[in-house]
Design an enzyme around this catalytic site. Structure first.
Site, short mmCIF file in Angstrom:
data_model
loop_
_atom_site.label_atom_id
_atom_site.label_comp_id
_atom_site.label_asym_id
_atom_site.label_seq_id
_atom_site.Cartn_x
_atom_site.Cartn_y
_atom_site.Cartn_z
N GLU A 215 0.86 -1.08 0.00
CA GLU A 215 -0.16 0.37 -0.13
C GLU A 215 0.74 1.44 -0.09
O GLU A 215 1.86 1.09 0.69
CB GLU A 215 -0.22 0.07 1.62
N ASP A 234 -4.00 -6.46 11.04
CA ASP A 234 -4.86 -5.11 10.97
C ASP A 234 -4.78 -5.88 9.30
O ASP A 234 -5.90 -5.99 8.60
CB ASP A 234 -4.34 -4.00 10.26
N HIS A 239 -6.76 -10.23 5.99
CA HIS A 239 -6.68 -10.49 4.16
C HIS A 239 -5.77 -11.63 3.61
O HIS A 239 -5.68 -12.15 2.87
CB HIS A 239 -6.24 -9.26 4.16
N LYS A 333 2.47 -0.28 4.68
CA LYS A 333 2.36 1.07 4.40
C LYS A 333 2.92 1.59 4.18
O LYS A 333 4.41 1.69 3.46
CB LYS A 333 1.28 1.26 5.62
C1 BG6 Z 1 -8.09 -2.80 5.58
C2 BG6 Z 1 -7.01 -2.42 6.41
O1 BG6 Z 1 -9.01 -3.54 6.38
O2 BG6 Z 1 -7.28 -3.31 4.23
C3 BG6 Z 1 -6.62 -1.48 6.10
O3 BG6 Z 1 -8.66 -2.10 7.86
C4 BG6 Z 1 -6.89 -1.34 4.42
O4 BG6 Z 1 -6.06 -0.61 6.78
C5 BG6 Z 1 -7.39 -1.61 4.01
O5 BG6 Z 1 -5.54 0.10 4.06
C6 BG6 Z 1 -7.18 -2.36 2.76
O6 BG6 Z 1 -8.23 -2.44 1.31
P1 BG6 Z 1 -7.44 -2.06 0.04
O7 BG6 Z 1 -8.41 -2.53 -0.43
O8 BG6 Z 1 -7.58 -1.28 -0.03
O9 BG6 Z 1 -6.73 -3.49 -0.39
#
Ligand code: BG6
Length: 484
Positions: A215, A234, A239, A333
């Site tokens: 990210e 997180d 994920h 991040k």
């Molecule tokens: C969220 C996290 O679940 O997913 C965030 O809490 C993160 O920190 C986000 O930025 C990322 O999601 P995506 O869909 O932008 O990849």
């Protein structure tokens, strides 16, 4: 399956998640005709406002959808007409009677009554009790919740117990929005709707798997939440481990909720305890992302902290399919680019027929399948080909490239659109079952229990994380493949 007309009650309906994700997703589905005029969308919030005020607040979040449609304004008005606002305080229960009156008008066993808790998990118990007290926890009720479902296994158990006091597991929809992403679902199509991959899908043919979720964002405005969680809780616990499951799972007999989740659970249970040397934690310092200077994590937070904004892990799945073929996962991040990829690297060829006996061996260019999750969604397969021309057998790496962007001119729907409609359909396949959530915590809990044992390395914002993260893969003679 057809989507039945439903009542959608969004508790915390005027908050950030509701405005950014839930209502825009519902609007897109309205435009697609999946939400009919028989739906009611009820935003329950502590402070009341009129529908007109709410519509004005929501509008900027739906602007794309409005301009996309020829009759956007009329559609918008039609959508807004489905919205009701109820002042509800889940702690005191005040407003519960009004909510019940509104919902009871249409109450019927055929009409799903959906409660989406877009509020802090500390309020989940109170919200469920309020729902139950007012007679709204009926068989056709469904409950939608999101992470963080706790900050470790035992708090996750405690929160879920509160939900299960009022609802059955079959009524609870735990969102991991990665499962709603088009490309993540396509991973299942790739594996289980094609025959050529399955025979190659395992340690006999695959050398290792890498998953990168990079990210560029920092913790903008949510530092105080984020600091209590960090990347392990997180991103990895949910994920990234879900992605590992989808790559690693056995074919279920059917694509249904129980079978898919049973298979994912088996993967989680086969993941071995993670050795301290297989975890690298990082935290970003000031730097430059996409050409713009950004401050460091500690400056954003305004105090010192041991929370990681980057993690790299080596996972070993001890079963017949994966023993000996490690999974490297990393997320962070303020990295150099926003890109998520799953990269499957196949084993080298057993013997090189193109090098003369005795001549120095040429390095192998392994076959590599890259599943690009976002952005520029697609699939790439790295091959070796012959360079055209009469100059002999000169080889070069070539690529088969399937870009979903170029292939489909349709807009890729947001993850929430699919997930919200699945709740109305009553399909739990893309939602997490409690045992899965707990099995994922079983993997993460030991790491966070002795987090102090794991160093925290600084990395420059705009890099791909600390050098130690690169060493993690290098220690097995692999290098991270940066998304490109
Ligand atoms: C969220 C996290 O679940 O997913 C965030 O809490 C993160 O920190 C986000 O930025 C990322 O999601 P995506 O869909 O932008 O990849």
């Amino acid at each position: 399956a057809e989507i039945p007309d439903s009542d959608y009650v969004i508790v915390g309906g005027t908050g950030d998640l509701a405005l950014r994700k839930i209502f825009p997703a519902l609007f897109w589905r309205y435009l697609a005709g999946q939400i009919t005029t028989e739906f009611r969308l009820i935003a329950a919030a502590r402070t009341s406002m009129t529908v007109e005020e709410f519509a004005a607040t929501l509008r900027p979040f739906c602007a794309d959808a409005i301009v996309d449609e020829d009759d956007g304004e009329a559609q918008w008005a039609g959508f807004i007409a489905l919205i009701r606002i109820v002042a509800l305080d889940v702690v005191s229960g005040e407003g519960g009677v009004t909510l019940a009156e509104l919902v009871n008008r249409r109450l019927s066993p055929e009409r799903p009554l959906i409660f989406y808790l877009a509020i802090a998990p500390t309020l989940f118990g109170a919200a469920c009790d309020t729902i139950a007290t007012h007679g709204l926890a009926v068989p056709q009720s469904r409950l939608v919740v999101e992470k963080p479902l706790g900050h470790d296994g035992s708090s996750a158990r405690a929160i879920n117990k509160l939900l299960l006091n009022v609802f059955d597991e079959a009524q609870i929809y735990r969102i991991d929005h990665y499962l709603g992403k088009e490309t993540v679902q396509n991973l299942m199509a790739l594996r289980f709707a094609n025959t050529i991959f399955e025979s190659q899908w395992g340690n006999h043919a695959i050398d290792h798997v890498q998953i990168t979720v990079a990210e560029t964002v920092g913790v903008d405005g949510r530092a105080s939440y984020y600091d209590k969680y960090g990347a392990l809780r997180d991103m990895i616990q949910n994920h990234l481990l879900q992605l590992v499951c989808l790559v690693g799972m056995e074919p279920p007999a059917y694509f249904n909720a129980d079978q898919v989740r049973d298979e994912k659970l088996r993967v989680l249970r086969a993941i071995q305890p993670i050795a301290p040397e297989d975890v690298v934690r990082g935290q970003y310092e000031a730097g430059e992302v996409n050409g713009a200077p950004v401050t460091g994590y500690l400056d954003e937070l305004g105090k010192t902290s041991n929370t990681e904004t980057y993690v790299a892990l080596k996972l070993t799945i001890e079963n017949w399919r994966w023993a000996g073929a490690p999974f490297y996962v990393r997320t962070g991040k303020r990295l150099a680019q926003r890109a998520s990829e799953i990269v499957i690297t196949f084993k080298n060829r057993p013997h090189d027929i193109f090098t003369k006996p005795g001549a120095p061996a040429k390095p192998d260019v392994p076959n590599r399948l890259t599943i690009r999750l976002q952005p520029q969604e697609g699939l790439r397969l790295q091959l070796t080909s012959k360079e055209p021309g009469p100059g002999g057998m000169r080889l070069f790496p070539s690529e088969l490239n399937l870009s979903f962007d170029d292939t489909f001119d349709q807009r890729l729907p947001d993850a929430y659109e699919r997930l919200l409609m699945d709740v109305a359909r009553g399909n739990q396949t893309l939602f997490m079952r409690l045992d899965e959530v707990l099995a994922a915590w079983d993997i993460i809990d030991p790491l966070i229990a002795d987090i102090k044992q794991h160093d925290l390395y600084k990395y420059k914002a705009g890099s791909m994380g600390p050098a130690q993260g690169d060493d993690l893969a290098l220690s097995d003679a692999h290098a991270w493949i940066d998304p490109h």
